[in-house]
Design a protein around this motif. Structure first.
Motif, mmCIF file in Angstrom:
data_model
loop_
_atom_site.group_PDB
_atom_site.id
_atom_site.type_symbol
_atom_site.label_atom_id
_atom_site.label_comp_id
_atom_site.label_asym_id
_atom_site.label_seq_id
_atom_site.Cartn_x
_atom_site.Cartn_y
_atom_site.Cartn_z
ATOM 1 N N SER A 37 0.836 -1.201 0.000
ATOM 2 C CA SER A 37 0.000 0.000 0.000
ATOM 3 C C SER A 37 0.863 1.241 0.000
ATOM 4 C CB SER A 37 -0.907 0.002 1.232
ATOM 5 O OG SER A 37 -1.785 -1.087 1.209
ATOM 6 N N ASN A 51 -4.154 -4.256 6.001
ATOM 7 C CA ASN A 51 -4.791 -5.019 4.926
ATOM 8 C C ASN A 51 -4.490 -6.515 5.020
ATOM 9 O OD1 ASN A 51 -6.059 -2.795 3.793
ATOM 10 N ND2 ASN A 51 -4.357 -2.364 2.413
ATOM 11 N N ASP A 104 -0.955 0.687 6.318
ATOM 12 C CA ASP A 104 -2.065 0.150 5.533
ATOM 13 C C ASP A 104 -1.756 -1.254 5.025
ATOM 14 O OD1 ASP A 104 -3.587 2.445 5.896
ATOM 15 O OD2 ASP A 104 -2.760 3.406 4.100
ATOM 16 N N THR A 105 -0.508 -1.504 4.627
ATOM 17 C CA THR A 105 -0.115 -2.836 4.184
ATOM 18 C C THR A 105 -0.341 -3.836 5.308
ATOM 19 O OG1 THR A 105 1.545 -1.894 2.692
ATOM 20 C CG2 THR A 105 1.763 -4.226 3.232
#
Length: 108
Positions: A4, A13, A9-10
């Motif tokens: 991301s 997710n 966010d990575t």
């Protein structure tokens, strides 16, 4: 798992989804068979549990070992990557407890 814009966010997710974080926390306590995980996660359907396990395996967070037995035996464990992210999930768990206490104190 896709990279991301931001590493946070990575991470989110990779572990978001129906009980993925909880699955990782349970596997941190030792290898588990599918039926053991299903018993521990009573609020998730077998179909959804299978989907989440598959996604965690595809993302390299858990490993699936199939034993050549009749009936077939499958065991799940944390991969090295899963072991490395476990402390962060444990921190999120502790943060959740703090938030729950805050919510409870507002209700009183």
């Amino acid at each position: 798992m896709e990279k991301s814009y931001c590493p946070i966010d990575t991470f989110i997710n990779a572990v978001k989804g129906k009980r993925k974080g909880t699955i990782i926390l349970h596997l941190s306590q030792g290898n588990k068979r599918y039926t053991e995980l299903a018993r521990l996660l009573t609020d998730i359907s077998e179909r959804m549990l299978s989907k989440q396990l598959k996604e965690l395996e595809e993302d390299g967070l858990i490993e699936r070992k199939v034993f050549a037995e009749v009936p077939p035996k499958v065991e799940y464990s944390l991969s090295e990557l899963g072991k490395n992210i476990h402390p962060f999930l444990k921190g999120m768990y502790k943060g959740g407890l703090l938030l729950e206490k805050s919510i409870e104190s507002k209700e009183d």
